[in-house]
Design a protein around this motif. Structure first.
Motif, short mmCIF file in Angstrom:
data_model
loop_
_atom_site.label_atom_id
_atom_site.label_comp_id
_atom_site.label_asym_id
_atom_site.label_seq_id
_atom_site.Cartn_x
_atom_site.Cartn_y
_atom_site.Cartn_z
N PHE A 116 0.90 -1.12 0.15
CA PHE A 116 0.09 0.13 0.29
C PHE A 116 0.53 1.57 -0.07
CE2 PHE A 116 -2.97 -3.25 1.34
CZ PHE A 116 -4.16 -3.31 0.91
N GLY A 117 2.37 1.10 0.04
CA GLY A 117 3.10 2.21 0.00
C GLY A 117 3.23 3.13 -1.06
N GLY A 118 2.99 2.42 -2.24
CA GLY A 118 4.07 3.04 -3.53
C GLY A 118 4.37 1.99 -3.93
N ILE A 119 5.76 2.22 -4.16
CA ILE A 119 7.06 2.00 -5.04
C ILE A 119 7.05 0.48 -5.56
CG2 ILE A 119 9.45 1.22 -5.30
CD1 ILE A 119 9.24 3.75 -5.46
N ASN A 143 8.40 6.84 15.61
CA ASN A 143 7.76 7.83 16.43
C ASN A 143 7.18 9.14 15.98
OD1 ASN A 143 7.19 7.24 19.35
ND2 ASN A 143 8.81 8.99 19.85
N ASP A 144 8.07 9.22 14.67
CA ASP A 144 7.63 11.52 14.94
C ASP A 144 7.01 10.39 13.39
OD1 ASP A 144 9.37 9.81 12.67
OD2 ASP A 144 10.49 11.92 12.83
N ILE A 145 5.88 9.00 12.82
CA ILE A 145 5.65 9.83 11.94
C ILE A 145 3.92 10.23 12.17
CG2 ILE A 145 3.68 7.99 12.28
CD1 ILE A 145 4.21 6.26 9.55
N GLY A 146 3.56 11.53 10.57
CA GLY A 146 3.08 12.15 11.11
C GLY A 146 3.02 13.71 11.59
N THR A 147 3.42 12.98 12.13
CA THR A 147 4.88 14.69 12.97
C THR A 147 3.77 15.96 11.98
OG1 THR A 147 6.08 14.01 14.07
CG2 THR A 147 6.02 16.00 14.00
N LEU A 148 3.11 16.35 12.68
CA LEU A 148 3.16 18.27 11.91
C LEU A 148 1.65 17.91 10.69
CD1 LEU A 148 5.85 20.57 11.44
CD2 LEU A 148 4.18 20.32 13.07
N ASP A 149 1.46 16.66 10.31
CA ASP A 149 0.65 16.37 8.78
C ASP A 149 -0.66 17.25 9.23
OD1 ASP A 149 1.72 14.72 7.68
OD2 ASP A 149 0.86 12.88 8.15
N GLU A 150 -1.62 17.11 10.62
CA GLU A 150 -2.38 17.72 11.21
C GLU A 150 -2.28 19.49 10.05
OE1 GLU A 150 -0.81 17.03 13.83
OE2 GLU A 150 0.34 18.38 13.84
N LEU A 151 -1.50 20.32 9.71
CA LEU A 151 -1.44 21.32 9.61
C LEU A 151 -1.52 21.26 7.79
CD1 LEU A 151 0.69 23.58 12.38
CD2 LEU A 151 -1.34 22.79 11.87
N ARG A 152 -0.39 19.98 8.03
CA ARG A 152 -0.69 19.72 6.33
C ARG A 152 -2.18 19.70 5.61
NH1 ARG A 152 4.16 16.80 7.42
NH2 ARG A 152 6.15 18.00 7.91
N VAL A 153 -2.36 18.98 6.59
CA VAL A 153 -4.30 18.05 6.29
C VAL A 153 -4.98 19.71 6.35
CG1 VAL A 153 -5.88 16.98 6.69
CG2 VAL A 153 -3.84 16.00 6.73
N ILE A 154 -5.28 20.20 7.37
CA ILE A 154 -5.36 21.76 6.98
C ILE A 154 -5.47 22.06 6.04
CG2 ILE A 154 -6.18 23.43 9.02
CD1 ILE A 154 -6.00 22.31 10.98
N ALA A 155 -4.33 22.67 5.42
CA ALA A 155 -3.85 23.40 4.89
C ALA A 155 -4.53 23.02 3.14
CB ALA A 155 -2.35 23.96 4.87
N ALA A 156 -4.45 21.68 2.52
CA ALA A 156 -4.88 20.71 1.92
C ALA A 156 -6.15 21.93 1.34
CB ALA A 156 -4.35 19.76 2.08
N ALA A 157 -6.84 21.16 3.13
CA ALA A 157 -8.33 21.13 2.80
C ALA A 157 -8.98 22.88 2.03
CB ALA A 157 -9.13 20.93 4.21
N VAL A 158 -8.06 23.94 3.23
CA VAL A 158 -8.33 25.03 2.99
C VAL A 158 -7.80 25.82 1.24
CG1 VAL A 158 -7.63 27.64 4.32
CG2 VAL A 158 -8.03 25.79 5.62
N ILE A 159 -6.77 25.17 0.81
CA ILE A 159 -6.07 25.36 -0.70
C ILE A 159 -6.84 25.07 -0.93
CG2 ILE A 159 -4.56 25.38 -2.40
CD1 ILE A 159 -2.18 25.65 -0.15
N GLY A 160 -7.92 24.61 -1.10
CA GLY A 160 -8.78 23.62 -1.63
C GLY A 160 -9.74 24.39 -1.67
N GLY A 161 -10.23 25.01 -0.98
CA GLY A 161 -11.79 26.46 -1.13
C GLY A 161 -12.49 25.48 -0.48
N THR A 162 -12.19 25.16 0.99
CA THR A 162 -12.95 25.18 1.84
C THR A 162 -12.81 25.82 2.90
OG1 THR A 162 -12.17 22.28 1.77
CG2 THR A 162 -13.67 22.95 3.92
N ALA A 163 -14.21 27.09 2.97
CA ALA A 163 -14.04 27.70 4.15
C ALA A 163 -14.50 27.86 5.80
CB ALA A 163 -15.29 28.98 3.51
N ALA A 170 1.62 5.68 4.87
CA ALA A 170 2.07 6.66 5.10
C ALA A 170 3.47 5.33 5.91
CB ALA A 170 1.79 7.47 6.37
N SER A 171 2.97 4.24 6.86
CA SER A 171 3.66 3.72 7.69
C SER A 171 4.03 2.27 6.42
CB SER A 171 3.08 2.78 8.33
OG SER A 171 2.05 2.06 8.29
#
Lengths: 249, 432
Positions: B181-184, B352-372, B343-344
């Motif tokens: 499920f990771g990709g490569i 141990n640091d997986i997903g660190t700061l993802d909350e901000l990336r996710v919120i930014a993605a939604a907001v850049i995508g036009g979510t008010a 991700a894993s």
């Protein structure tokens, strides 16, 4: 004698220490318009929100068609064919007219998805009847004028065949022409046998549209009179003095 | 009334053309922004940015955040926020990592490599996400604690629950099937990719056609046939083009040469093996479709948007907005677990640091995508584009060799700029 559509008996509701509605009894018959008058904070809107299921009374009973009924949520009220048109219109501004008309009661396809085409078709049909100028079916209702928004709210009540209609200042935000339209509609619905509770500050309008008026002050009913038995001045003094001149006489 | 404005003669034929196509101008804007980012970096990196290889990498790097961002749309549309997604992802991957390497083999006695392990793991991971999400939703909906506070607390709690579960260790190597499920290592390959692309293209065309038929059946206005045809052609072109790019990225010849027979070749020479569509991207597409259907075609979605537009109207219409909040946060929890799988699996380990700061990336993605943030507005595809734009900026700058602090400064500035552009756009087009 016909059974009343609605009887609210000895309703009381307090918020903190304030008795917003204090032992109020009121009734409504088919084909009748009953007006509720009073100052801001007199308890009209609170009383009506108890009937529409937004608030729950501390004590008292509600009888619908001569049967004691529990109304504890807006859904209960709707199931008893009670529809409310609120002062604030209660429309979701970001949705279109059809989505608002069917909000909470969507038409669905056999698979359970919202059937937008049918909703739009039904909305076109009912709008053609209520407000032929209504064209903006695809736009969010925030793009509509006050009168158009009001007709969406009214369409909701008419489409779902309300037997009791509660209108909380339906004309407050409307122009002259649109106010007339709402007045005509009230007369029309009355002819069809609906019972209507009307809340307004406009005493003249109330004298024209209502069969009876109840005046409230400080959470209590000052008096309920047939409009032909009183003058506008009588009503005004009831609102201001909180006394029924006829009872005193 | 204002209806009459439509009958004024079109000032420019160009605008008229766009109008007849009835394309979503916001979507076009987002595609435009994305293309500009790509082209700038492509020139800057002497053509290394728009290679099949980099596009492939960009896609699989975006998936995890994009999956979570689709859920964040529902949260923000209902005027809430979820700061805990990165931490929740970590707790889910910690549970899944421990499950497949320690608990299932140790406690249940399943052998490492057992075909049951990845599926039990993923199932329990999704349940973990759903339960934690629902619990947070209950605190917000039924107990009335602001979502900001509940999920800020959640950020600390779940980040450290993950730490506690794993003693802070890196957990792995993870199960071979799980890692697909990771990709490569997990891609469809050349033939299946084309088949998947073909099916998608047909489905898209059929969808557009049947929507038109349904409108005709109800006597609603429809756009001209040629406009419909152009939209269908553009859609099919985009789908097949994407597949072609992913199929153009081939396994390194050394890797193929090591085991050419396994790839169906007789000799190591001239044995070209394409990656094709990664499973993680298929997962993202599936999530995007399901979430879009929920948003636009179900009562749940209708209630989410109605509640965001006017919470009072929603509850007066008999909608149980409290239960709705629980459902939304449970959905986000499930998506965090899914994002965690990707991700894993991509790393091959739970760290141990997986997903660190993802909350901000996710919120930014939604907001850049036009979510008010004011609620009631947002689209699933917008959030996915938002995630893609963010990731392109980040990886483009890394390729160019921009220092880490500058990277974050640019991403931060772009977030603010994008929201400003969106606000201006809404003002111009009449607060839609």
């Amino acid at each position: 004698m016909t059974t009343p559509l609605v009887q609210m008996k000895n309703i009381s509701l307090s918020f903190g220490g304030v008795r917003a509605v204090d032992d109020v009894s009121i009734d409504l018959y088919p084909g009748e318009v009953v007006g509720l008058l009073g100052h801001n904070g007199a308890g009209k809107s609170t009383l009506i929100k108890i009937l529409s299921g937004a608030y729950k009374a501390d004590s008292g009973e509600i009888w619908i068609n001569g049967k004691k009924t529990e109304i504890t949520s807006p859904r209960d009220a709707r199931n008893n064919s009670i529809e409310t048109i609120y002062q604030t219109l209660a429309l979701a501004d970001n949705l279109d007219a059809a989505s608002n008309l069917f909000l909470g009661r969507e038409l669905t396809t056999p698979l359970g998805f919202v059937n937008d085409s049918r909703q739009e078709a039904e909305t076109r049909k009912i709008m053609a009847r209520l407000n032929p100028n209504f064209k903006k079916l695809k736009e969010p209702v925030s793009a509509l004028s006050g009168g158009q928004r009001q007709s969406v709210a009214i369409a909701r009540a008419v489409y779902f065949k309300a037997r009791v209609l509660i209108m909380d200042e339906p004309t407050a935000a409307l122009g002259v022409h649109e106010t007339k339209m709402v007045a005509d509609l009230i007369t029309e619905l009355k002819k069809q046998g609906l019972g209507i509770f009307l809340i307004s500050h406009d005493t003249r309008e109330m004298m024209e549209l209502c069969d009876r008026v109840s005046v409230m002050k400080n959470g209590q009913v000052v008096g309920t009179e047939r409009v032909e038995d009183v003058t506008e001045d009588d009503i005004l003094s009831m609102i201001i003095m909180g006394k029924n001149p006829k009872a005193a006489a | 009334m204002s209806d009459q404005t439509q009958s004024t003669p079109a000032p420019a034929a160009k605008r008229n053309l766009l109008k007849q196509l009835e394309l979503d101008t916001r979507l076009l804007g987002m595609i435009g922004a994305f293309l500009v980012v790509c082209l700038v970096f492509n020139v800057w990196t002497d053509g290394r940015f728009l290679t099949p290889r980099n596009i492939f990498n960009l896609t699989i790097q975006t998936v995890s955040v994009a999956i979570m961002a689709t859920g964040m749309v529902f949260v923000i549309v209902t005027r809430h926020i979820d700061l805990s997604v990165g931490a929740l992802l970590a707790t889910c991957t910690a549970v899944m990592g421990m499950m497949q390497t320690r608990w299932l083999p140790g406690v249940l006695g399943l052998e490492i490599g057992s075909p049951l392990i990845p599926w039990i793991t993923i199932g329990l991971g999704l349940i973990t996400g759903a339960v934690i999400g629902a619990a947070q939703g209950w605190l917000i909906g039924y107990r009335g604690i602001p979502a900001f506070i509940v999920t800020l607390g959640g950020l600390l709690v779940w980040r450290n629950v993950a730490w506690y579960l794993t003693d802070g260790q890196t957990i792995g190597p993870l199960d071979d099937t799980y890692i697909l499920f990771g990709g490569i290592t997990g891609t469809l390959g050349w033939g299946l990719s084309w088949i998947a692309g073909g099916i998608a293209a047909l489905a898209a065309a059929a969808g557009i056609y049947s929507a038109r038929r349904s409108r005709v059946a109800h006597d609603f206005p429809v756009k001209p046939l040629w406009a419909e045809a152009i939209v269908i052609a553009l859609t099919i072109g985009a789908i097949l083009g994407f597949v072609a790019v992913l199929n153009a990225y081939e396994l390194p010849s050394r890797v193929v040469a090591r085991d050419f027979a396994a790839y169906g070749c007789d000799t190591a020479e001239n044995c070209n093996v394409a990656y094709g569509i990664p499973y993680s991207v298929l997962l993202l597409i599936a999530v995007a479709i399901v979430m879009t259907v929920i948003a636009t075609r179900t009562r749940l979605g209708r209630y989410i948007f109605a509640t965001g537009g006017n919470p009072d109207a929603a509850s007066l219409s008999g909608i149980n907005t409290r239960l709705l909040t629980v459902k939304i946060f449970a959905i986000v929890g499930v998506l965090c677990a899914l994002g965690g799988v990707v991700a894993s699996a991509r790393l091959g380990y739970h760290t141990n640091d997986i997903g660190t700061l993802d909350e901000l990336r996710v919120i930014a993605a939604a907001v850049i995508g036009g979510t008010a943030l004011s609620g009631g507005l947002g689209t699933i595809y917008g959030a996915i584009f938002g995630a893609l734009i963010m990731q392109s900026l980040q990886s483009g700058m890394a390729m160019v060799g921009v220092d880490a602090p500058y990277q974050n400064i640019v991403v931060g500035a772009v977030l603010v700029f994008a929201v400003w552009v969106d606000i201006e756009y809404r003002k111009r087009t009449g607060a839609k």
